[in-house]
Design an enzyme around this catalytic site. Structure first.
Site, PDB file in Angstrom:
ATOM      1  N   TRP A 143     -15.857  -0.569 -77.761  1.00 16.64           N
ATOM      2  CA  TRP A 143     -15.561   0.922 -78.177  1.00 16.64           C
ATOM      3  C   TRP A 143     -15.397   1.208 -79.627  1.00 16.64           C
ATOM      4  O   TRP A 143     -15.714   2.310 -80.216  1.00 16.64           O
ATOM      5  CB  TRP A 143     -14.478   1.409 -77.464  1.00 16.64           C
ATOM      6  CG  TRP A 143     -14.659   1.535 -75.921  1.00 16.64           C
ATOM      7  CD1 TRP A 143     -14.239   0.668 -75.017  1.00 16.64           C
ATOM      8  CD2 TRP A 143     -15.735   2.151 -75.199  1.00 16.64           C
ATOM      9  NE1 TRP A 143     -14.649   1.124 -73.826  1.00 16.64           N
ATOM     10  CE2 TRP A 143     -15.753   1.638 -73.870  1.00 16.64           C
ATOM     11  CE3 TRP A 143     -16.547   3.019 -75.720  1.00 16.64           C
ATOM     12  CZ2 TRP A 143     -16.366   2.283 -73.084  1.00 16.64           C
ATOM     13  CZ3 TRP A 143     -17.471   3.539 -74.895  1.00 16.64           C
ATOM     14  CH2 TRP A 143     -17.588   3.259 -73.295  1.00 16.64           C
ATOM     15  N   ASP A 151      -8.186   5.017 -81.508  1.00 12.49           N
ATOM     16  CA  ASP A 151      -8.669   5.444 -80.327  1.00 12.49           C
ATOM     17  C   ASP A 151      -7.496   4.881 -79.394  1.00 12.49           C
ATOM     18  O   ASP A 151      -7.426   3.662 -79.135  1.00 12.49           O
ATOM     19  CB  ASP A 151      -9.968   4.721 -80.049  1.00 12.49           C
ATOM     20  CG  ASP A 151     -10.443   5.054 -78.690  1.00 12.49           C
ATOM     21  OD1 ASP A 151      -9.655   5.600 -77.677  1.00 12.49           O
ATOM     22  OD2 ASP A 151     -11.765   4.742 -78.194  1.00 12.49           O
ATOM     23  N   LYS A 201      -7.606   7.502 -67.781  1.00 12.28           N
ATOM     24  CA  LYS A 201      -6.932   6.224 -67.672  1.00 12.28           C
ATOM     25  C   LYS A 201      -5.333   6.715 -67.157  1.00 12.28           C
ATOM     26  O   LYS A 201      -4.943   6.459 -66.094  1.00 12.28           O
ATOM     27  CB  LYS A 201      -7.156   5.250 -68.693  1.00 12.28           C
ATOM     28  CG  LYS A 201      -8.769   4.898 -68.701  1.00 12.28           C
ATOM     29  CD  LYS A 201      -9.114   4.922 -70.213  1.00 12.28           C
ATOM     30  CE  LYS A 201     -10.435   4.644 -70.529  1.00 12.28           C
ATOM     31  NZ  LYS A 201     -11.477   4.059 -69.512  1.00 12.28           N
TER      32      LYS A 201
HETATM   33  N1  PMP Z   1     -12.541   4.537 -75.994  1.00 11.61           N
HETATM   34  C1  PMP Z   1     -12.237   3.774 -75.081  1.00 11.61           C
HETATM   35  C2  PMP Z   1     -11.119   2.792 -75.454  1.00 11.61           C
HETATM   36  C3  PMP Z   1     -12.634   3.822 -73.616  1.00 11.61           C
HETATM   37  O1  PMP Z   1     -12.314   2.828 -72.780  1.00 11.61           O
HETATM   38  C4  PMP Z   1     -13.597   4.499 -73.189  1.00 11.61           C
HETATM   39  C5  PMP Z   1     -14.062   4.594 -71.929  1.00 11.61           C
HETATM   40  N2  PMP Z   1     -13.970   3.917 -71.042  1.00 11.61           N
HETATM   41  C6  PMP Z   1     -14.396   5.461 -74.389  1.00 11.61           C
HETATM   42  C7  PMP Z   1     -13.675   5.560 -75.634  1.00 11.61           C
HETATM   43  C8  PMP Z   1     -15.278   6.489 -73.854  1.00 11.61           C
HETATM   44  O2  PMP Z   1     -14.593   7.453 -73.386  1.00 11.61           O
HETATM   45  P1  PMP Z   1     -15.676   8.395 -72.723  1.00 11.61           P
HETATM   46  O3  PMP Z   1     -16.473   7.874 -71.680  1.00 11.61           O
HETATM   47  O4  PMP Z   1     -14.668   9.569 -72.202  1.00 11.61           O
HETATM   48  O5  PMP Z   1     -16.684   9.138 -73.648  1.00 11.61           O
END
Ligand code: PMP
Length: 355
Positions: free
Chosen positions: A101, A166, A190
């Protein structure tokens, strides 16, 4: 009712009382004669839900007045773009990369403006001494918990530029000193509620710096000016998150969530570490995630059987992310200590049968 233990990485387990209350209010919310789904976002009822959700978040994290709480759509991925669009104007976005991520966030920032990778580590979070920001750094960005890789920061980085995190997968799972951050964000799916809602908490004085050509909906100032209601917000998702906040406060808040997450993750890591190598996890110990426990079976031929038998025992969604393979048990706030115990017991029994 047949509810099983759900270790999904997101969307993921929700607290049962939240689901039950939502179900009981589904056709008639508090006697108004219609459901929350049928209610104007500008009605006094919904504005009440919205403002209470913000207030509860402020209480849960002790968010200072100088911070704006905003609800945005577009998930974590849109934040990857909004952050450089709003904060890297005339400066360089600095990124610490230690998993899927943070890598995606860095890649997106490079498309938008200047971005530098100040650290790149595998199987661990970078140490403080590895996080030297560049000249002209606009901020330091990191991901506090890498959901796919199962890596967490065991400390809060200290830098002399705004810190951006994040926190999608460890949101509300431990106390956070918000005053040390420029901005944090988290996709709700989550620890906070349904997919489709992203929480952004940002220092007010950092807002309003986007270029004048920035589209209205990509400028944080729009959300701050209009209580996140410049357009129609995801009302149902906000309503569910309102119930989640209530549940969190009733359960003892983020300190209690931290206590439980240490306990839950310890059970699974113990099952791995005491298995004589039947299971393994290669993450540096202090960087091991409490939210997403990633592990492998030494004998990969047993993977499918491990997943199938788990499901028969009511342990669902333990397959790892396709990028890293193996297994992943996500232990978010709504996953009980009992669920983690059941998985640890199953792991021990499976290892005994197949060693
Ligand atoms: N950051 C983290 C730490 C994630 O776990 C995720 C998705 N699992 C995201 C960003 C991306 O999120 P989204 O699918 O809502 O765009």
């Amino acid at each position: 009712m047949t509810r099983i233990f759900n270790f999904a990485a997101g969307p993921s387990a929700m607290p049962l009382p939240v689901l039950e209350q939502a179900a009981s209010e589904m056709t008639d919310w508090h006697g108004v004669g219609y459901s929350i789904l049928e209610m104007s976002h500008r009605s006094k009822e919904f504005m009440g839900i919205y403002r209470e959700t913000v207030e509860m978040l402020r209480e849960l994290y002790g968010i200072p007045e100088e911070y704006e709480v905003m609800f945005v759509q577009g998930g974590g991925h849109l934040q990857f773009a909004m952050i450089p669009l709003n904060f890297a104007v005339g400066g360089i976005g600095n990124y610490a990369v230690d998993g899927v991520w943070s890598r995606k966030a860095f890649n997106e920032a490079q498309k938008i403006g200047e971005a530098a990778e100040v650290a790149c580590t595998e199987l661990r979070a970078p140490r403080q001494d590895e996080l030297a920001v560049t000249d002209g750094a606009a901020y330091l960005y990191y991901c506090s918990n890498e959901t796919v890789n199962g890596i967490r920061y065991w400390y809060r980085p200290e830098v002399n530029v705004p810190l951006i995190a994040d926190m999608s997968s460890d949101f509300l799972s431990q106390p956070v000193d918000i005053s040390k951050y420029g901005l944090i964000f988290a996709g709700a799916q989550k620890n906070f509620g349904p997919a489709g809602l992203t929480v952004v908490i940002a220092r007010k004085d950092l807002l309003g710096r986007a270029e004048s050509t920035t589209p209205t909906m990509l400028d944080y100032q729009t959300y701050a000016n209009f209580e996140s209601m410049y357009n129609t917000p995801p009302t149902f998702a906000i309503y569910i998150s309102h119930l989640v906040c209530k549940w969190l406060l009733a359960e003892g808040g983020v300190k209690e969530m931290e206590r439980r997450s240490i306990l839950k993750s310890q059970k699974i890591y113990d099952a791995i570490d005491n298995s004589d190598g039947f299971y393994y996890n290669n993450i540096e110990k202090r960087s091991r995630s409490r939210m997403n426990v990633v592990f492998n079976l030494k004998n990969e031929e047993l993977n499918q059987l491990f997943i199938e038998e788990a499901l028969q025992k009511g342990l669902a969604n333990i397959k790892g992310h396709r990028i890293v393979g193996g297994m992943r048990a996500s232990l978010y706030n709504a996953v009980s200590v009992e669920a983690a115990e059941a998985l640890a017991d199953y792991m021990k029994a499976f290892a005994e049968r197949h060693s």
